[in-house]
Design an enzyme around this catalytic site. Structure first.
Site, mmCIF file in Angstrom:
data_model
loop_
_atom_site.group_PDB
_atom_site.id
_atom_site.type_symbol
_atom_site.label_atom_id
_atom_site.label_comp_id
_atom_site.label_asym_id
_atom_site.label_seq_id
_atom_site.Cartn_x
_atom_site.Cartn_y
_atom_site.Cartn_z
ATOM 1 N N HIS A 198 8.887 -33.557 6.239
ATOM 2 C CA HIS A 198 7.914 -33.898 7.291
ATOM 3 C C HIS A 198 7.500 -35.382 7.214
ATOM 4 O O HIS A 198 6.338 -35.696 6.973
ATOM 5 C CB HIS A 198 6.698 -32.987 7.078
ATOM 6 C CG HIS A 198 5.712 -32.924 8.189
ATOM 7 N ND1 HIS A 198 5.005 -34.019 8.638
ATOM 8 C CD2 HIS A 198 5.252 -31.875 8.928
ATOM 9 C CE1 HIS A 198 4.184 -33.640 9.603
ATOM 10 N NE2 HIS A 198 4.306 -32.369 9.802
ATOM 11 N N GLU B 40 10.996 -35.507 11.679
ATOM 12 C CA GLU B 40 11.214 -34.552 10.590
ATOM 13 C C GLU B 40 12.590 -33.886 10.687
ATOM 14 O O GLU B 40 12.966 -33.384 11.746
ATOM 15 C CB GLU B 40 10.118 -33.487 10.654
ATOM 16 C CG GLU B 40 8.712 -34.078 10.686
ATOM 17 C CD GLU B 40 7.676 -33.110 11.209
ATOM 18 O OE1 GLU B 40 7.818 -31.889 10.977
ATOM 19 O OE2 GLU B 40 6.719 -33.571 11.875
HETATM 20 O O1 TA6 Z 1 5.286 -31.171 12.319
HETATM 21 C C1 TA6 Z 1 4.235 -31.215 13.256
HETATM 22 C C2 TA6 Z 1 3.147 -30.238 12.817
HETATM 23 O O2 TA6 Z 1 3.656 -28.932 12.729
HETATM 24 C C3 TA6 Z 1 1.987 -30.347 13.799
HETATM 25 O O3 TA6 Z 1 1.841 -29.173 14.567
HETATM 26 C C4 TA6 Z 1 0.785 -30.616 12.882
HETATM 27 O O4 TA6 Z 1 0.160 -29.414 12.501
HETATM 28 C C5 TA6 Z 1 1.457 -31.332 11.703
HETATM 29 O O5 TA6 Z 1 2.660 -30.592 11.509
HETATM 30 C C6 TA6 Z 1 0.624 -31.484 10.467
HETATM 31 O O6 TA6 Z 1 0.468 -30.268 9.813
HETATM 32 P P1 TA6 Z 1 -0.458 -30.246 8.476
HETATM 33 O O7 TA6 Z 1 -0.463 -28.812 8.017
HETATM 34 O O8 TA6 Z 1 0.183 -31.162 7.481
HETATM 35 O O9 TA6 Z 1 -1.801 -30.769 8.921
#
Ligand code: TA6
Length: 300
Positions: free
Chosen positions: A168, A274
């Site tokens: 991510h 990602e």
């Molecule tokens: O990858 C995008 C995502 O799934 C968004 O929906 C947002 O929730 C982000 O990840 C961050 O997630 P986190 O659990 O690290 O706050």
């Protein structure tokens, strides 16, 4: 867990040292002629990567908490064995690997001067109450003029398990309103922004640009993408393998304000691209099989 002194005593790679980093997490600091980098053993989470002669490539929120049992807001969170909301109530989003303390498996100097750091997490050795099946995971960081990150996970059980995940990655950009992301033209995507019209066939037209919240999962794509950043005068190339879904995310104004570990204005300075196994790209991991997810980052 091995102490800092023992880790430094055992490591004979020039330009590598173990330090107590933010949150007193044991971190691997790398400083060689190719790049500097910092990798936290908590979460197997790379916090910083600066190729020689360049500015920081990874975004880190000034409000990231660096507390156990909490995710780090920035760098490259490792999401597994689920991506997004947990399949079981009460469990955290994006799995528990990013909330675990990993062990240092190896630090190697590769020919050409790159440094490879291998961290491991074994469900039979670590205390992982959310591990519903036995697995052995390794995170392999190859730090040189480029950064390669690999998550390899073996199913050590005797039943197939459904998994999803992502590397991510938070990229640092000069101004998100001015960047464009090239490489997904014509690819179908699912719009995860709350209240977005749920149409089956969102198709990317040309480069991605940002003028609002973006939380898009691109499907059936193994392609590299490029983040063109006129403010910083650079193009970041993002390649991957072991993934057929790419997630692009910027929280924009409202979601930025809603995140306590993220500055209200910080959405201007970052974008997530990602390498994922998300939505229909979830993976059935058979007993004894190892799945491998890799992202390679370079300045073009
Ligand atoms: O990858 C995008 C995502 O799934 C968004 O929906 C947002 O929730 C982000 O990840 C961050 O997630 P986190 O659990 O690290 O706050």
């Amino acid at each position: 867990m091995t102490t800092l002194a023992e880790l430094n005593q055992n490591c004979q790679v020039p330009g590598v040292k173990f330090v107590s980093g933010p949150g007193n997490f044991i971190c691997v600091d790398i400083a060689n002629e190719s790049a500097t980098a910092r990798i936290s053993t908590y979460g197997a989470h790379i916090l910083s990567f600066i190729p020689a002669g360049e500015r920081e490539l990874l975004f880190m929120s000034r409000k990231s908490r660096f507390k156990e049992a909490e995710p780090i807001r920035g760098g490259v969170p490792v999401c597994w064995p689920w991506f997004g909301p947990a399949p079981v109530d009460g469990r955290p989003a994006h799995g528990f690997l990013r909330l675990a303390q990993w062990e240092v498996e190896a630090v190697l100097e590769l020919s050409g001067g790159a440094v490879q750091v291998v961290l491991s997490l074994d469900s039979e050795e670590a205390d992982l109450p959310m591990a519903d099946f036995p697995f052995h995971a390794e995170m392999i960081f190859t730090v040189g003029s480029t950064l390669e990150i690999t998550l390899a996970v073996r199913n050590c059980g005797d039943e197939a398990v459904e998994t999803s995940g992502a590397l991510h990655t938070y990229f640092s950009v000069g101004a998100v309103e001015k960047i464009s992301i090239h490489g997904l033209d014509g690819v179908i995507y699912t719009d995860k922004v709350p209240n977005a019209p749920q149409v089956l066939g969102n198709v990317q037209r040309g480069d991605i640009r940002f003028n609002g919240e973006v939380d898009w999962v691109y499907s059936d794509t193994a392609d590299a993408v490029e983040i063109v950043d006129p403010e910083f005068g650079r193009t970041i190339r993002v390649e991957k393998s072991g993934s057929l879904s790419t997630v692009v995310w910027n929280p924009w104004i409202d979601k930025a304000k809603a995140m306590a570990d993220f500055g209200d204005d910080e959405y201007h300075q970052m974008v997530c691209v990602e390498a994922a196994n998300a939505l229909e790209d979830s993976r059935l991991l058979l007993p004894g099989v190892t799945q491998v997810l890799t992202q390679k980052i370079s300045i073009r």
